[in-house]
Design a protein around this motif. Structure first.
Motif, PDB file in Angstrom:
ATOM      1  N   ASP A 152       1.058  -1.204   0.009  1.00 16.97           N
ATOM      2  CA  ASP A 152       0.104  -0.086   0.043  1.00 16.97           C
ATOM      3  C   ASP A 152       0.757   1.239   0.096  1.00 16.97           C
ATOM      4  O   ASP A 152       0.621   2.133   0.787  1.00 16.97           O
ATOM      5  N   ALA A 172      -4.350  -5.965   0.206  1.00 18.08           N
ATOM      6  CA  ALA A 172      -3.353  -4.839   0.099  1.00 18.08           C
ATOM      7  C   ALA A 172      -3.115  -4.704  -1.266  1.00 18.08           C
ATOM      8  O   ALA A 172      -3.326  -5.894  -1.919  1.00 18.08           O
ATOM      9  N   GLU A 173      -2.224  -3.758  -1.739  1.00 16.35           N
ATOM     10  CA  GLU A 173      -1.558  -3.434  -3.021  1.00 16.35           C
ATOM     11  C   GLU A 173      -0.267  -3.643  -2.712  1.00 16.35           C
ATOM     12  O   GLU A 173       0.534  -3.110  -1.858  1.00 16.35           O
TER      13      GLU A 173
END
Length: 165
Positions: A55, A72-73
């Motif tokens: 993130d 999440a990224e």
């Protein structure tokens, strides 16, 4: 029990089934997903070779349980370049000889990307050294790493100014 994990990794949404809730993000990336650019160094959060962005924040992936990243990224070194063009930080590391053996380089680059994004008032050599202190280079290529981060900062700042003009 199987756990379902939803992640966006390098811009691609993925759903991953995990049988073991103790799998680290590092092991998931390397062993399950084949993203071996993220390196396993100390496996204790001390060397920074496993640094990824979660993130947008740099994290040691060896210390993060994969399940704790649900939703999440994640950005890894494999996701930085686009359309066969290196990210400015990658290009600056090459230009400034910011590596020797290269083992720590992916973690160094990911940390540098985050450091540049975090820096509100610009960077100077001292701030770069302090900001990159969580990433160890056994070859001691620190002068090149510092210069690479400063050069990438200049390039990214110049690019941002051209876009706003």
């Amino acid at each position: 029990m199987t756990h379902s994990l939803h992640l966006t990794i390098n811009g691609m949404a993925q759903t991953i089934a995990l049988d073991d809730p103790r799998v680290t993000l590092l092991d998931l990336l390397r062993e399950r997903l084949g993203l071996t650019g993220t390196k396993k160094g100390c496996d204790r959060g001390q060397c920074g070779a496993c640094t990824v962005l979660i993130d947008g924040r740099r994290m040691n992936s060896c210390l993060k349980l994969a399940l704790s990243c649900d939703g999440a990224e994640i950005a890894t070194i494999e996701g930085l370049a686009s359309d066969d063009r290196l990210h400015p930080v990658q290009a600056a590391f090459i230009e400034a000889d910011g590596f020797q053996c290269g083992y720590c380089t992916p973690g160094q680059i990911m940390s540098a990307v985050a450091l540049i994004a975090e820096a509100e008032a610009g960077l100077d050599p001292e701030r770069v050294r302090e900001g990159m202190s969580g990433n160890i280079c056994r070859c001691a290529a620190y002068a090149g790493i510092t210069e690479a981060v400063l050069e990438a900062t200049r390039q990214l700042s110049a690019g941002a100014e051209r876009k706003s003009a």
